[in-house]
Scaffold this motif. Structure first.
Motif, PDB file in Angstrom:
ATOM      1  N   ARG A 181       0.809  -1.062   0.003  1.00 50.01           N
ATOM      2  CA  ARG A 181      -0.055   0.061   0.067  1.00 50.01           C
ATOM      3  C   ARG A 181       0.795   1.216  -0.168  1.00 50.01           C
ATOM      4  O   ARG A 181       1.817   1.277   0.662  1.00 50.01           O
ATOM      5  CB  ARG A 181      -0.887  -0.089   1.349  1.00 50.01           C
ATOM      6  CG  ARG A 181      -1.848  -1.016   1.501  1.00 50.01           C
ATOM      7  CD  ARG A 181      -2.663  -1.056   2.814  1.00 50.01           C
ATOM      8  NE  ARG A 181      -3.182  -2.219   2.917  1.00 50.01           N
ATOM      9  CZ  ARG A 181      -4.445  -2.585   2.623  1.00 50.01           C
ATOM     10  NH1 ARG A 181      -4.873  -1.963   1.452  1.00 50.01           N
ATOM     11  NH2 ARG A 181      -5.123  -3.876   2.861  1.00 50.01           N
ATOM     12  N   ALA A 182       0.462   2.358  -0.670  1.00 52.75           N
ATOM     13  CA  ALA A 182       1.287   3.441  -0.904  1.00 52.75           C
ATOM     14  C   ALA A 182       0.440   4.689  -0.934  1.00 52.75           C
ATOM     15  O   ALA A 182      -0.675   4.335  -1.502  1.00 52.75           O
ATOM     16  CB  ALA A 182       2.555   3.197  -1.787  1.00 52.75           C
ATOM     17  N   ALA A 183       1.099   5.790  -1.008  1.00 51.57           N
ATOM     18  CA  ALA A 183       0.284   7.042  -1.147  1.00 51.57           C
ATOM     19  C   ALA A 183       0.063   7.453  -2.454  1.00 51.57           C
ATOM     20  O   ALA A 183      -1.093   8.127  -2.568  1.00 51.57           O
ATOM     21  CB  ALA A 183       1.204   8.169  -0.365  1.00 51.57           C
ATOM     22  N   THR A 184       0.954   6.872  -3.427  1.00 51.11           N
ATOM     23  CA  THR A 184       0.831   7.233  -4.913  1.00 51.11           C
ATOM     24  C   THR A 184       0.910   5.968  -5.609  1.00 51.11           C
ATOM     25  O   THR A 184       1.467   4.997  -5.209  1.00 51.11           O
ATOM     26  CB  THR A 184       1.580   8.333  -5.349  1.00 51.11           C
ATOM     27  OG1 THR A 184       2.936   7.791  -5.418  1.00 51.11           O
ATOM     28  CG2 THR A 184       1.554   9.553  -4.459  1.00 51.11           C
ATOM     29  N   ILE A 185       0.373   5.925  -6.591  1.00 52.80           N
ATOM     30  CA  ILE A 185       0.808   4.874  -7.640  1.00 52.80           C
ATOM     31  C   ILE A 185       2.108   4.662  -7.861  1.00 52.80           C
ATOM     32  O   ILE A 185       2.474   3.254  -8.170  1.00 52.80           O
ATOM     33  CB  ILE A 185      -0.340   4.735  -9.012  1.00 52.80           C
ATOM     34  CG1 ILE A 185      -0.412   3.309  -9.793  1.00 52.80           C
ATOM     35  CG2 ILE A 185      -0.116   5.972  -9.765  1.00 52.80           C
ATOM     36  CD1 ILE A 185      -1.168   2.398  -8.788  1.00 52.80           C
ATOM     37  N   ARG A 186       2.631   5.777  -8.258  1.00 49.10           N
ATOM     38  CA  ARG A 186       4.138   5.656  -8.643  1.00 49.10           C
ATOM     39  C   ARG A 186       4.932   5.184  -7.486  1.00 49.10           C
ATOM     40  O   ARG A 186       5.927   3.961  -7.646  1.00 49.10           O
ATOM     41  CB  ARG A 186       4.635   7.034  -8.648  1.00 49.10           C
ATOM     42  CG  ARG A 186       6.200   7.255  -9.059  1.00 49.10           C
ATOM     43  CD  ARG A 186       6.576   8.227  -9.509  1.00 49.10           C
ATOM     44  NE  ARG A 186       8.025   8.595  -9.907  1.00 49.10           N
ATOM     45  CZ  ARG A 186       8.973   8.595  -8.749  1.00 49.10           C
ATOM     46  NH1 ARG A 186       8.721   8.744  -7.655  1.00 49.10           N
ATOM     47  NH2 ARG A 186      10.359   8.808  -9.068  1.00 49.10           N
ATOM     48  N   ILE A 187       4.693   5.401  -6.211  1.00 45.33           N
ATOM     49  CA  ILE A 187       5.161   4.731  -5.136  1.00 45.33           C
ATOM     50  C   ILE A 187       5.077   3.479  -4.886  1.00 45.33           C
ATOM     51  O   ILE A 187       5.723   2.552  -4.711  1.00 45.33           O
ATOM     52  CB  ILE A 187       5.148   5.415  -3.699  1.00 45.33           C
ATOM     53  CG1 ILE A 187       5.626   6.891  -3.831  1.00 45.33           C
ATOM     54  CG2 ILE A 187       5.631   4.815  -2.440  1.00 45.33           C
ATOM     55  CD1 ILE A 187       5.294   7.932  -2.920  1.00 45.33           C
ATOM     56  N   VAL A 188       3.800   2.964  -5.356  1.00 49.31           N
ATOM     57  CA  VAL A 188       3.470   1.344  -5.387  1.00 49.31           C
ATOM     58  C   VAL A 188       4.361   0.712  -6.349  1.00 49.31           C
ATOM     59  O   VAL A 188       4.942  -0.343  -6.004  1.00 49.31           O
ATOM     60  CB  VAL A 188       2.104   1.217  -5.553  1.00 49.31           C
ATOM     61  CG1 VAL A 188       1.636  -0.320  -6.005  1.00 49.31           C
ATOM     62  CG2 VAL A 188       1.150   1.540  -4.615  1.00 49.31           C
ATOM     63  N   ARG A 189       4.339   1.292  -7.542  1.00 48.70           N
ATOM     64  CA  ARG A 189       4.958   0.702  -8.618  1.00 48.70           C
ATOM     65  C   ARG A 189       6.673   0.693  -8.299  1.00 48.70           C
ATOM     66  O   ARG A 189       7.224  -0.485  -8.435  1.00 48.70           O
ATOM     67  CB  ARG A 189       5.122   1.543  -9.878  1.00 48.70           C
ATOM     68  CG  ARG A 189       6.078   1.029 -11.049  1.00 48.70           C
ATOM     69  CD  ARG A 189       5.908   1.619 -12.271  1.00 48.70           C
ATOM     70  NE  ARG A 189       6.150   3.074 -12.181  1.00 48.70           N
ATOM     71  CZ  ARG A 189       7.188   3.519 -11.908  1.00 48.70           C
ATOM     72  NH1 ARG A 189       8.347   2.915 -12.305  1.00 48.70           N
ATOM     73  NH2 ARG A 189       7.782   4.986 -12.098  1.00 48.70           N
ATOM     74  N   LEU A 190       7.319   1.558  -7.571  1.00 51.41           N
ATOM     75  CA  LEU A 190       8.481   1.537  -7.227  1.00 51.41           C
ATOM     76  C   LEU A 190       8.756   0.555  -6.114  1.00 51.41           C
ATOM     77  O   LEU A 190       9.902  -0.266  -6.056  1.00 51.41           O
ATOM     78  CB  LEU A 190       9.166   2.826  -6.725  1.00 51.41           C
ATOM     79  CG  LEU A 190       9.142   4.079  -7.791  1.00 51.41           C
ATOM     80  CD1 LEU A 190       9.500   5.336  -7.160  1.00 51.41           C
ATOM     81  CD2 LEU A 190      10.244   3.551  -8.773  1.00 51.41           C
TER      82      LEU A 190
END
Length: 135
Positions: free
Chosen positions: A61-70
């Motif tokens: 789980r993450a704050a942004t989809i980009r951080i989820v991807r990373l």
């Protein structure tokens, strides 16, 4: 695992991975190895892992989809290393192990076929492991 100081709804983007293993023991071993690494940005990323039989299940789980991807890419990189290591050192329980006699017979066959090792050749044609004394 709740991240410190971040409201639960702030981690609104989720990725769930299901990684199959040969057996539940291999899945548990991988989980232990992967759980050692923590997320770099714990205030922005939450990772949970659990076992379902021979499956390792991971939720990121993450704050942004980009951080989820990373975070997913970083986890998959670590998982790849664990999987390759296990493939090399954790034998498949369904494959019979070769006996010492079978391994010796295969080594003897390789020597007879000319594929055997003759030792390390040093300067002057003298080889280590070839029985010659090096001066």
């Amino acid at each position: 695992m709740n991240t410190a100081g971040t409201p639960p709804d702030a981690l609104g983007h989720v990725a769930t991975l299901r990684i199959p293993f040969l057996n539940p023991e291999h899945a548990a071993t991988a989980k232990r190895a992967l759980d050692v690494d923590r997320e770099v940005n714990m205030e922005l990323v939450e990772r949970q892992t659990w076992l379902e039989g021979n499956m390792l299940v991971v939720t990121i789980r993450a704050a942004t989809i980009r951080i989820v991807r990373l975070a997913t890419n970083a986890f998959l990189s670590s998982a790849d290393l664990v999987l390759r290591t296990m493939a090399e050192f954790a034998p498949d329980p369904d494959e019979p192990e070769e006996t010492d006699a079978e391994l010796e017979a295969a080594a003897e066959e390789a020597r007879r076929a000319g594929g055997g090792m003759k030792g390390i050749e040093l300067k002057g044609g003298v080889g280590a492991g070839g029985g010659e004394e090096v001066k």
